[in-house]
Design a protein around this motif. Sequence first.
Motif, PDB file in Angstrom:
ATOM      1  N   VAL A   1       0.798  -1.208  -0.077  1.00 57.45           N
ATOM      2  CA  VAL A   1      -0.116  -0.072   0.223  1.00 57.45           C
ATOM      3  C   VAL A   1       0.917   1.156  -0.106  1.00 57.45           C
ATOM      4  N   LEU A   2       1.931   1.122   0.879  1.00 54.97           N
ATOM      5  CA  LEU A   2       3.019   2.388   0.858  1.00 54.97           C
ATOM      6  C   LEU A   2       3.499   2.527  -0.369  1.00 54.97           C
ATOM      7  N   PHE A   3       3.899   1.536  -1.183  1.00 55.82           N
ATOM      8  CA  PHE A   3       4.291   1.576  -2.601  1.00 55.82           C
ATOM      9  C   PHE A   3       3.632   2.312  -3.531  1.00 55.82           C
ATOM     10  N   GLY A   4       2.425   1.957  -3.410  1.00 55.25           N
ATOM     11  CA  GLY A   4       1.142   2.470  -4.225  1.00 55.25           C
ATOM     12  C   GLY A   4       1.051   3.779  -3.978  1.00 55.25           C
ATOM     13  N   ILE A   5       1.063   4.271  -2.766  1.00 57.08           N
ATOM     14  CA  ILE A   5       0.700   5.709  -2.173  1.00 57.08           C
ATOM     15  C   ILE A   5       1.939   6.636  -2.983  1.00 57.08           C
ATOM     16  N   GLY A   6       3.303   5.917  -2.583  1.00 55.91           N
ATOM     17  CA  GLY A   6       4.315   6.576  -2.860  1.00 55.91           C
ATOM     18  C   GLY A   6       4.167   7.034  -4.641  1.00 55.91           C
ATOM     19  N   LEU A   7       4.126   6.130  -5.362  1.00 58.52           N
ATOM     20  CA  LEU A   7       3.964   6.289  -6.677  1.00 58.52           C
ATOM     21  C   LEU A   7       2.804   7.279  -7.224  1.00 58.52           C
ATOM     22  N   PHE A   8       1.635   7.105  -6.450  1.00 61.53           N
ATOM     23  CA  PHE A   8       0.700   7.915  -6.789  1.00 61.53           C
ATOM     24  C   PHE A   8       1.048   9.675  -6.382  1.00 61.53           C
ATOM     25  N   ILE A   9       1.808   9.730  -5.278  1.00 61.27           N
ATOM     26  CA  ILE A   9       2.199  11.118  -5.137  1.00 61.27           C
ATOM     27  C   ILE A   9       3.362  11.459  -6.117  1.00 61.27           C
ATOM     28  N   LEU A  10       3.939  10.522  -6.558  1.00 59.53           N
ATOM     29  CA  LEU A  10       4.962  10.837  -7.473  1.00 59.53           C
ATOM     30  C   LEU A  10       4.196  11.321  -8.819  1.00 59.53           C
ATOM     31  N   SER A  11       3.230  10.541  -9.258  1.00 62.81           N
ATOM     32  CA  SER A  11       2.540  10.806 -10.378  1.00 62.81           C
ATOM     33  C   SER A  11       2.048  12.197 -10.456  1.00 62.81           C
ATOM     34  N   GLN A  12       1.598  12.765  -9.144  1.00 63.78           N
ATOM     35  CA  GLN A  12       1.075  14.191  -9.136  1.00 63.78           C
ATOM     36  C   GLN A  12       1.943  15.154  -8.673  1.00 63.78           C
ATOM     37  N   SER A  13       3.177  14.830  -8.644  1.00 62.53           N
ATOM     38  CA  SER A  13       4.292  15.762  -8.244  1.00 62.53           C
ATOM     39  C   SER A  13       4.439  16.905  -9.201  1.00 62.53           C
ATOM     40  N   SER A  14       4.580  18.269  -8.662  1.00 65.92           N
ATOM     41  CA  SER A  14       5.121  19.439  -9.591  1.00 65.92           C
ATOM     42  C   SER A  14       6.091  20.196  -8.888  1.00 65.92           C
ATOM     43  N   GLU A  15       6.355  19.744  -7.600  1.00 66.43           N
ATOM     44  CA  GLU A  15       7.487  20.438  -7.031  1.00 66.43           C
ATOM     45  C   GLU A  15       8.593  19.335  -5.992  1.00 66.43           C
ATOM     46  N   ALA A  16       9.542  20.222  -5.737  1.00 72.00           N
ATOM     47  CA  ALA A  16      10.649  19.346  -5.521  1.00 72.00           C
ATOM     48  C   ALA A  16       9.962  18.471  -4.051  1.00 72.00           C
ATOM     49  N   PHE A  17       9.355  19.126  -3.222  1.00 72.68           N
ATOM     50  CA  PHE A  17       8.794  18.746  -1.887  1.00 72.68           C
ATOM     51  C   PHE A  17       8.131  17.012  -2.124  1.00 72.68           C
ATOM     52  N   THR A  18       7.057  17.293  -2.809  1.00 77.78           N
ATOM     53  CA  THR A  18       6.554  16.064  -3.158  1.00 77.78           C
ATOM     54  C   THR A  18       7.189  15.050  -3.763  1.00 77.78           C
ATOM     55  N   PHE A  19       7.912  15.615  -4.977  1.00 84.90           N
ATOM     56  CA  PHE A  19       8.965  14.456  -5.491  1.00 84.90           C
ATOM     57  C   PHE A  19       9.767  13.766  -4.581  1.00 84.90           C
ATOM     58  N   LEU A  20      10.301  14.356  -3.535  1.00 78.72           N
ATOM     59  CA  LEU A  20      11.371  13.740  -2.701  1.00 78.72           C
ATOM     60  C   LEU A  20      10.433  13.158  -1.487  1.00 78.72           C
TER      61      LEU A  20
END
Length: 407
Positions: A283-302
């Motif tokens: 589940v954490l892996f999936g959440i991390g990928l979802f946040i990555l897919s919506q990233s537009s700034e350095a904070f959410t990317f990291l």
Amino acid sequence: MSQSKPKLWTKNFISISLSNFFVFFSFYILLVTLPTFALDELHTSASKAGLMTTIFLLSAIITRPIAGQWLERAGNKKVLLTAVILFTGAAVFYFIPSTITGFLIIRLLHGIGFGMATTAMGGIVAEIIPGSRRGEGMGYFVLSTNMAMVLGPFVGLMTIQLWGSQILFILAGVVALGSLLAALSVKHSKPEENNEIEVLSSFSIKGLFEASAVPISIVGSFMAIVYSALLSFISIYASEIHVESVSSLFFVVYAIVLLISRPFTGKWLDAYGPNVITYPCIVLFGIGLFILSQSSEAFTFLLSAGIIGLGWGTLFPTFQTIAIQDAEPRKRGLATATFLSIYDTGMALGSFVVGIIAAKMDYSSLYFLFSFYVLIGAVLYYFLHTKKKRAFVKVEAEFQQSKAQEL
């Protein structure tokens, strides 16, 4: 008086972990630099440059099952030293060829040494680690790979940019030599009863894979397809969303989270079993990928890097531990080979398939789809491991009950 836990950080465990670190460090130094070297200095095509990686990985995948069977019959230390000597020797030969064909031959030999070495190290560490601390020990052992994954590309790219390919090859050779020196200090007590003639005469196709390790290896391979998309395209995606200034920090954050979480996750695996770790981490892996897919700034990317590190970074050693635990003690080396071969097949397939898919859509959409794809991995894990394990435990309990009634 409570019984003290068996010791994990022995000289053998530290030596084999260091040897593993140096092998992967050398591997990653060359992985990210040789395609560029082939294009810029050998003036070859992009497709031939890509073969630098493909031939290496294919030779490692093909070699591992054979090494696993040899490991089972000839003894771990013999296979380890042969493999690391071959790996180090191949690293030294990068100075010799001047054509792409010559380099591909060296990559073939290097891949054979890599496949043998990583199989032998996995088999040895499975026997060195106390059974009651196997989850914790495998987690730390795999962490040595993760550290190499972070340092290798950074050091490799910096070296070739500042000092050129000759210094790069010297560095890769010296690092590989470090693996050999660490391997020489491993003392393994397993008796090597079979001589080489017996090993060759008893070689069989059926014995190339350990059947008990196949189900969890399939789950690992299924998830590895996603991980290959991260390794291959994360820097391109960073440029796409205009955060290229922090792209090199993605796997640094990934590794830091692993380093912080490892003392806890490994102990939980030993104390509560793999299911308590696996399902939340998927589940954490999936959440991390979802946040990555919506990233537009350095904070959410990291931030996504940290969550993916906690999720996938914990899943990989958990799967490998399951593969080892489900095998008979004498077949743990073969189980390691089976797991890594099937896992690497998923990595290789993923790089190819994801490359085709990425040509049809943007990377944000790709990672968004993968955030749901990994959840299918939970279903796969349930049917290939959890359900089968429950059925086995039930049959075992019924057998023990009937035996008790007879007495």
